[in-house]
Write a protein that holds these residues in place. Structure first.
Motif, PDB file in Angstrom:
ATOM      1  N   PRO A   1      37.622   9.685  25.193  1.00  0.00           N
ATOM      2  CA  PRO A   1      37.830  10.992  25.836  1.00  0.00           C
ATOM      3  C   PRO A   1      36.550  11.649  26.349  1.00  0.00           C
ATOM      4  O   PRO A   1      36.591  12.686  26.994  1.00  0.00           O
ATOM      5  CB  PRO A   1      38.412  11.825  24.696  1.00  0.00           C
ATOM      6  CG  PRO A   1      37.713  11.307  23.479  1.00  0.00           C
ATOM      7  CD  PRO A   1      37.545   9.820  23.715  1.00  0.00           C
ATOM      8  N   TYR A   2      35.385  11.010  26.103  1.00  0.00           N
ATOM      9  CA  TYR A   2      34.112  11.664  26.446  1.00  0.00           C
ATOM     10  C   TYR A   2      33.962  11.860  27.960  1.00  0.00           C
ATOM     11  O   TYR A   2      33.497  12.895  28.424  1.00  0.00           O
ATOM     12  CB  TYR A   2      32.931  10.847  25.893  1.00  0.00           C
ATOM     13  CG  TYR A   2      33.146  10.453  24.443  1.00  0.00           C
ATOM     14  CD1 TYR A   2      33.138  11.417  23.445  1.00  0.00           C
ATOM     15  CD2 TYR A   2      33.406   9.133  24.087  1.00  0.00           C
ATOM     16  CE1 TYR A   2      33.365  11.074  22.126  1.00  0.00           C
ATOM     17  CE2 TYR A   2      33.630   8.782  22.767  1.00  0.00           C
ATOM     18  CZ  TYR A   2      33.610   9.754  21.786  1.00  0.00           C
ATOM     19  OH  TYR A   2      33.850   9.412  20.487  1.00  0.00           O
ATOM     20  N   ARG A   3      34.380  10.809  28.696  1.00  0.00           N
ATOM     21  CA  ARG A   3      34.280  10.871  30.152  1.00  0.00           C
ATOM     22  C   ARG A   3      35.111  12.041  30.701  1.00  0.00           C
ATOM     23  O   ARG A   3      34.680  12.777  31.572  1.00  0.00           O
ATOM     24  CB  ARG A   3      34.789   9.547  30.724  1.00  0.00           C
ATOM     25  CG  ARG A   3      34.323   9.239  32.120  1.00  0.00           C
ATOM     26  CD  ARG A   3      34.588   7.786  32.396  1.00  0.00           C
ATOM     27  NE  ARG A   3      36.029   7.541  32.385  1.00  0.00           N
ATOM     28  CZ  ARG A   3      36.736   7.216  33.448  1.00  0.00           C
ATOM     29  NH1 ARG A   3      36.156   7.103  34.603  1.00  0.00           N
ATOM     30  NH2 ARG A   3      38.024   6.997  33.352  1.00  0.00           N
ATOM     31  N   ASP A   4      36.326  12.190  30.143  1.00  0.00           N
ATOM     32  CA  ASP A   4      37.232  13.263  30.612  1.00  0.00           C
ATOM     33  C   ASP A   4      36.646  14.631  30.292  1.00  0.00           C
ATOM     34  O   ASP A   4      36.738  15.554  31.094  1.00  0.00           O
ATOM     35  CB  ASP A   4      38.603  13.147  29.926  1.00  0.00           C
ATOM     36  CG  ASP A   4      39.087  11.715  29.929  1.00  0.00           C
ATOM     37  OD1 ASP A   4      38.895  11.043  30.957  1.00  0.00           O
ATOM     38  OD2 ASP A   4      39.617  11.261  28.895  1.00  0.00           O
TER      39      ASP A   4
ATOM     40  N   GLU B   1      36.129  24.221  27.441  1.00  0.00           N
ATOM     41  CA  GLU B   1      37.184  23.938  26.458  1.00  0.00           C
ATOM     42  C   GLU B   1      36.625  23.107  25.316  1.00  0.00           C
ATOM     43  O   GLU B   1      35.562  22.502  25.433  1.00  0.00           O
ATOM     44  CB  GLU B   1      38.304  23.162  27.165  1.00  0.00           C
ATOM     45  CG  GLU B   1      38.940  23.975  28.285  1.00  0.00           C
ATOM     46  CD  GLU B   1      39.610  23.109  29.344  1.00  0.00           C
ATOM     47  OE1 GLU B   1      39.601  21.858  29.214  1.00  0.00           O
ATOM     48  OE2 GLU B   1      40.126  23.693  30.310  1.00  0.00           O
ATOM     49  N   ARG B   2      37.372  23.062  24.228  1.00  0.00           N
ATOM     50  CA  ARG B   2      37.017  22.200  23.103  1.00  0.00           C
ATOM     51  C   ARG B   2      38.246  21.412  22.670  1.00  0.00           C
ATOM     52  O   ARG B   2      39.373  21.919  22.726  1.00  0.00           O
ATOM     53  CB  ARG B   2      36.507  23.014  21.901  1.00  0.00           C
ATOM     54  CG  ARG B   2      35.191  23.731  22.139  1.00  0.00           C
ATOM     55  CD  ARG B   2      34.024  22.751  22.373  1.00  0.00           C
ATOM     56  NE  ARG B   2      32.745  23.453  22.419  1.00  0.00           N
ATOM     57  CZ  ARG B   2      32.179  23.915  23.526  1.00  0.00           C
ATOM     58  NH1 ARG B   2      32.766  23.754  24.698  1.00  0.00           N
ATOM     59  NH2 ARG B   2      31.008  24.536  23.465  1.00  0.00           N
TER      60      ARG B   2
ATOM     61  N   VAL C   1      39.102  15.606  16.229  1.00  0.00           N
ATOM     62  CA  VAL C   1      37.712  15.274  15.882  1.00  0.00           C
ATOM     63  C   VAL C   1      37.446  15.280  14.378  1.00  0.00           C
ATOM     64  O   VAL C   1      36.294  15.227  13.953  1.00  0.00           O
ATOM     65  CB  VAL C   1      36.717  16.244  16.590  1.00  0.00           C
ATOM     66  CG1 VAL C   1      36.808  16.134  18.102  1.00  0.00           C
ATOM     67  CG2 VAL C   1      36.933  17.692  16.144  1.00  0.00           C
ATOM     68  N   SER C   2      38.508  15.358  13.580  1.00  0.00           N
ATOM     69  CA  SER C   2      38.275  15.399  12.129  1.00  0.00           C
ATOM     70  C   SER C   2      39.412  14.726  11.378  1.00  0.00           C
ATOM     71  O   SER C   2      40.528  14.613  11.894  1.00  0.00           O
ATOM     72  CB  SER C   2      38.134  16.852  11.644  1.00  0.00           C
ATOM     73  OG  SER C   2      39.364  17.517  11.819  1.00  0.00           O
TER      74      SER C   2
END
Ligand SMILES: Cc1cc2nc3c(=O)[nH]c(=O)nc-3n(C[C@H](O)[C@H](O)[C@H](O)COP(=O)(O)O)c2cc1C
Length: 226
Positions: free
Chosen positions: A87-90, A210-211, A217-218
């Motif tokens: 998802p980093y690229r997005d 956004e986050r 992530v956990s």
């Protein structure tokens, strides 16, 4: 101001007022931030802070390079992995998209996107620039220590009513930065940071990135379901 509000309200500021910032304030913030933790208490950060003539000289240097097509310096580290997967690229794409939307830059307008990017090298109009360096002997754990220091700086700046934007973009021109700040050879530039009073009317002022939700992530183990 409670700490949750400071963490929540801090954002990357990309439009500043020209108002100068007192050296005392910057010194207070940088020295308070030295309470940031670091593995083995190495405190592996080294900082250069510029305003006035040295800052203007650097901005001019880069402007000259950009207008003569004198491209970036050989990279000393990779800002992103070469193949950035989801998802980093997005997430990266989305943050660029939000920024360009705020500036009314259509995706097709590459020249306008490049102009927006080049504002990095004017410190987005900020009167103060900070450069953070790390000893070349340090490893990835110490890069993380430097990150903790920088986040502490940015939170304290916000608490002082100041805005900031961390800028890895400056690593692209580390030689020009070195010509102005003259670091010893054993130091390597990680990133720059613009610092000043935020311009509340700048079009990017409304951007709130956004986050990912915490569940993405956990992982929690062993807790009793509530
Ligand atoms: C180490 C680091 C380097 C960054 N480099 C840049 C940069 O070169 N230019 C820029 O405009 N933003 C830069 N940013 C800002 C990020 O894009 C920003 O933190 C992210 O999109 C989240 O938005 P926020 O800071 O407003 O919450 C950097 C942030 C960090 C932590």
């Amino acid at each position: 101001m409670d700490i949750y509000s400071v963490v929540d309200q801090r954002r990357s500021v990309r439009g500043f007022l020209a108002d100068p910032v007192e050296r005392d304030v910057i010194e207070r913030v940088l020295s308070a931030a030295c309470r940031a933790p670091s593995g083995g208490n190495l405190q592996p950060w080294h900082l250069y802070v510029l305003t006035g003539d040295p800052l203007r000289a650097l901005v001019e240097k880069i402007r000259g390079r950009l207008t003569t097509g004198n491209g970036p310096d050989a990279a000393e580290y990779e800002i992103y992995p070469p193949k950035l997967a989801s998802p980093y690229r997005d997430r990266r794409f989305r943050c660029g998209e939000m920024l360009h939307e705020s500036l009314a830059i259509p995706r097709s307008d590459r020249a306008a996107r490049e102009r927006a990017m080049s504002r990095n090298f004017e410190f987005f109009g900020a009167p103060v620039g900070l450069f953070s360096y790390l000893d070349r002997a340090m490893g990835s754990a110490q890069w993380s220590d430097l990150g903790m220091y920088l986040q502490t700086v940015m939170l304290l700046l916000h608490a002082e009513g100041l805005g900031s934007c961390a800028q890895e973009a400056w690593s692209l021109y580390h030689r020009s930065v070195a010509e102005v700040v003259a670091p010893p050879e054993h130091l390597m530039l990680f990133c720059g940071m613009s610092i000043g009073y935020p311009d509340p009317d700048h079009p990017t002022a409304m951007v709130r990135t956004e986050r990912a939700p915490l569940t993405d992530v956990s992982t929690f183990l062993g807790f009793v379901e509530q």
